[in-house]
Design a protein around this motif. Structure first.
Motif, mmCIF file in Angstrom:
data_model
loop_
_atom_site.group_PDB
_atom_site.id
_atom_site.type_symbol
_atom_site.label_atom_id
_atom_site.label_comp_id
_atom_site.label_asym_id
_atom_site.label_seq_id
_atom_site.Cartn_x
_atom_site.Cartn_y
_atom_site.Cartn_z
ATOM 1 N N ASP A 1 0.833 -1.197 0.000
ATOM 2 C CA ASP A 1 0.000 0.000 0.000
ATOM 3 C C ASP A 1 0.869 1.249 0.000
ATOM 4 O OD1 ASP A 1 0.911 0.418 2.604
ATOM 5 O OD2 ASP A 1 -0.957 -0.255 3.553
ATOM 6 N N GLY A 2 0.227 2.395 0.101
ATOM 7 C CA GLY A 2 0.958 3.658 0.026
ATOM 8 C C GLY A 2 1.962 3.859 1.138
ATOM 9 N N ASN A 3 1.805 3.100 2.206
ATOM 10 C CA ASN A 3 2.744 3.185 3.324
ATOM 11 C C ASN A 3 3.813 2.109 3.269
ATOM 12 O OD1 ASN A 3 1.353 5.386 4.569
ATOM 13 N ND2 ASN A 3 -0.184 3.929 5.308
ATOM 14 N N GLY A 4 3.782 1.288 2.216
ATOM 15 C CA GLY A 4 4.778 0.237 2.073
ATOM 16 C C GLY A 4 4.425 -1.055 2.763
#
Length: 388
Positions: free
Chosen positions: A372-375
């Motif tokens: 996801d966008g946070n890794g």
């Protein structure tokens, strides 16, 4: 005193047929009859009948597939006739769907039909005499993945009086030539009408000598060419096919969105009016198809494209309109960029939709995981389906 005047009424019959009975049913049918095709594959028996216009319609929700190439014969003895195809799929995996010599045709119509895998021409006629087709018509059709063998999609030696394409999608004719290319001597007395309205066109025609409507100087300079509310896109191509190639005639082009596509090439036009949309004018950088690479040309209702037509409705094939009430934005990218591609890369969905994303690796790389966008790890499956 009351006089009663009688009227002779001719009513069409509706006849149920199967792959085994369609040939005999066509021969026995009367002008105007409707043959209801039961589920199955129709590989033979379909032909034109002199003096008759007959409808071939798939039974509601039945899977009807025509795999037959329709031979038109070698003479003009079969004449004054037509066929209407409705609610079915044409999937022939052959060079031609209709090919040969035939007399005058009243109409060839396709309504709610999927046409795919025609290697060369949907229609090719080889007449040496001057014969005519009054109307060729497509409505609510999907024409895809044809043209692997080249040639023009509609390639008649007949003089065509009118051709209409509405509410349809034409995609992936990348090795093919023009959509309509009459192949006969000049018929400059023929006042031709070409209507192209509310269609989505994606990757159609292999180079800039081709066109959707390529009549050159064959028809009357009083002919009419009308293009309204279409999306025409040719991403990645450098030799861009034209929209129309004609000498003379009246051109009306309204509210089309033409993106990386060719021009209206009208030499010595009698009249010309072009009032098309542009990406910049709509405040867009891309058309906004959901996943064009995989055949999804959806336009969400929040897009300016959804209200950009002459009637303030959607441009392109209206069947692609997706009403979004609770929008969810999806953005996907590959890391590193050189590693491969992802599809879709950007799209808008309704919250709660099921979405499938696919990664395609480049040579020398392998797929590893989705994050996801946070890794944070999301999945190691490819493709990956989730609820957004």
């Amino acid at each position: 005193m009351i006089f009663l005047f009688g009227t002779n009424l001719i009513s069409a019959s509706t006849i149920n047929v199967t792959p085994a009975t369609i040939g005999a049913s066509l021969t026995a049918a009367a002008d105007g009859d409707i043959l209801l095709l039961g589920a199955g594959t129709y590989a033979s028996g379909i032909n034109f009948q002199t003096g008759k216009v007959i409808t071939l319609q798939g039974v509601d929700k039945a899977t009807v597939i025509i795999t037959q190439a329709i031979g038109l014969g070698t003479s003009t003895a079969v004449t004054n006739c037509g066929l209407l195809f409705k609610d079915l799929t044409i999937n022939i995996a052959a060079s031609y769907f209709m090919d040969g010599t035939i007399g005058d045709l009243k109409i060839i119509e396709f309504n709610n039909v999927v046409i795919q895998n025609v290697n060369r021409c949907l229609l090719r006629t080889g007449n040496t005499t001057v014969n005519t087709i009054d109307l060729i018509k497509f409505n609510n059709c999907t024409i895809k993945n044809c043209g692997s063998g080249g040639y023009n999609f509609i390639y008649p030696k007949h003089v065509v009086k009118s051709l209409e394409v509405t509410n349809s999608t034409l995609s992936n004719y990348t090795s093919g030539e023009s959509f309509f290319y009459p192949n006969h001597a000049a018929a400059t007395s023929n006042v031709f009408t070409f209507l192209f309205q509310n269609n989505t066109v994606y990757k159609w025609g292999k180079d800039d000598t081709r066109a959707l409507c390529n009549v050159r100087n064959l028809y009357s300079t009083a002919s009419n060419y009308v293009f309204k509310n279409n999306i025409m896109a040719e991403p990645g191509a450098t030799l861009l096919p034209k929209i129309v190639i004609a000498t003379g005639g009246n051109l009306v082009a309204e509210k089309n969105l033409v993106v990386n596509y060719g021009t209206y090439t009208m030499t010595s036009a009698t009249s010309s009016s072009i009032t098309d949309n542009t990406l910049a004018g709509l405040g867009l950088s891309t058309v906004g198809f959901a996943d064009a690479a995989n055949g999804d040309f959806s336009i969400v209702s929040t897009s300016p494209v959804a209200t950009a037509s002459t009637t303030a409705g959607i441009i392109g094939d209206p069947r692609w309109l997706k009403v979004v009430s609770a929008p969810a934005n999806l953005t996907v990218s590959a890391a590193p960029v050189a590693g491969g591609t992802v599809s879709p890369s950007s799209a808008i969905y309704n919250q709660g939709d099921n979405i499938t994303v696919t990664a395609t690796r480049n040579f020398g790389y392998s797929f590893k995981r989705w994050v996801d966008g946070n890794g944070a790890l999301v999945s190691t499956a490819n493709p990956y389906t989730f609820t957004i």
